[in-house]
Scaffold this active site. Structure first.
Site, PDB file in Angstrom:
ATOM      1  N   ASP A  51      35.638  15.925 126.584  1.00 45.46           N
ATOM      2  CA  ASP A  51      36.244  17.065 127.282  1.00 45.46           C
ATOM      3  C   ASP A  51      37.564  17.444 126.608  1.00 45.46           C
ATOM      4  OD1 ASP A  51      37.687  14.910 128.137  1.00 45.46           O
ATOM      5  OD2 ASP A  51      37.489  15.324 130.284  1.00 45.46           O
ATOM      6  N   ASP A  90      31.035  13.817 127.890  1.00 45.41           N
ATOM      7  CA  ASP A  90      31.942  13.657 129.037  1.00 45.41           C
ATOM      8  C   ASP A  90      31.483  14.488 130.223  1.00 45.41           C
ATOM      9  OD1 ASP A  90      34.041  11.861 128.580  1.00 45.41           O
ATOM     10  OD2 ASP A  90      35.164  13.318 127.390  1.00 45.41           O
ATOM     11  N   GLU A 189      41.611   3.614 126.562  1.00 43.29           N
ATOM     12  CA  GLU A 189      42.541   4.541 125.893  1.00 43.29           C
ATOM     13  C   GLU A 189      43.990   4.150 126.140  1.00 43.29           C
ATOM     14  OE1 GLU A 189      41.642   8.695 126.453  1.00 43.29           O
ATOM     15  OE2 GLU A 189      43.507   9.340 125.502  1.00 43.29           O
TER      16      GLU A 189
END
Ligand code: KIV
Length: 271
Positions: A51, A90, A189
């Site tokens: 995304d 995503d 992340e």
């Protein structure tokens, strides 16, 4: 007799075998046919239709505005360019949170309308119902923990996550939970390398890092960042392999000059 050479698709089983053999997994994002075809030819293991398209393709400041329809457009373009790589897409903001039936409907649309291999969802325990329901339809799910850009308004910043014990403990618990309910891999992340290494050791499914150090099972970068198309984004974890922004501007300037000077087209470039 025609000799038809079969291309062995990268499945979730192949990715698990790679982790078991301690073979690192390479993942990059793509959002269109031309780029995915090149990445597939490069031998990349996973292509993420992230995304992050909201940022690098549409110019939004966050990933929140991109819609399910737009993700389907990007993902179906990517899939048309791919023979071998695993394609994960995503689920965008608003298409799965707090409503597992909506989540299943969104995931089914992605699988049916794009031909992708799996979907990715941000979050841990709080999105467990959505993930579990999607898994009942036989759709593989990749998790995503640590910095979750869809929650930017909760975090307030894109800084490193899980630097305090409470958030680190929740992340470890969430990773175990995602493994237990059946996710086939997890993206971590922007978290401390030592924490990511611990998760990769404790959890049996592949852990793919971005800004999470080297002691994980694979790495992912946003294509436009590693190619140097984006220039304003320079986090420590980003290694640029090209400086395409400069090359593209130079090429366009050369073209403008040739057009202005009537150097293009020449006699060989016309009919
Ligand atoms: O959307 C995206 O590109 C991602 C990566 C940063 C992992 O989720």
């Amino acid at each position: 007799m025609s000799v038809h050479k079969e291309v062995k698709k990268v499945t979730t089983n192949v990715l698990q075998e790679m982790k078991n053999r301690q073979e690192k997994i390479a993942m990059l994002t793509a959002y269109d046919f031309s780029m995915s075809r090149l990445l597939d030819a490069s031998g990349i293991d996973i292509i993420l239709v992230g995304d992050s398209a909201s940022n690098v393709m549409a110019g939004h400041v966050s990933t929140l505005p991109i819609t399910l329809e737009q993700m389907i457009y990007h993902a179906s373009s990517v899939v048309r360019g791919v023979k071998k790589a695993h394609v994960v897409v995503d689920l965008p903001f608003g298409s799965y949170q707090g409503n597992s039936k909506l989540a299943l409907k969104s995931a089914i649309r992605i699988m049916k309308e794009t031909g992708a291999d799996s979907i990715k969802i941000e979050g841990g325990y709080e999105v467990g119902d959505s993930i579990s329901r999607i898994l009942t339809a036989g759709i593989p799910v990749m998790g995503h923990l640590g910095l979750m850009p869809q929650s930017i308004h909760k975090f307030g910043t894109y800084t490193v996550r899980a630097t305090d014990q409470k958030e680190a403990d929740k992340l470890i618990a969430d990773a175990h939970y995602l493994e237990k309910i059946g996710c086939f891999a997890i993206v971590l992340e922007k978290i401390p390398a030592s924490l990511a290494a611990r998760v990769a050791k404790e959890v049996s499914i592949p852990i793919i890092g971005i800004g999470a150090g080297g002691d994980v099972d694979g790495q992912v970068l946003v294509l436009h960042d590693m190619l140097g198309i984006t220039t304003e984004f320079s986090p420590r974890f980003l290694r640029r392999y090209l400086n395409l922004s400069e090359d593209i501007v130079n090429a366009a300037q050369e073209y403008i000059k040739d057009v202005r000077n009537s150097d293009f087209p020449n006699e060989n470039e016309q009919y």
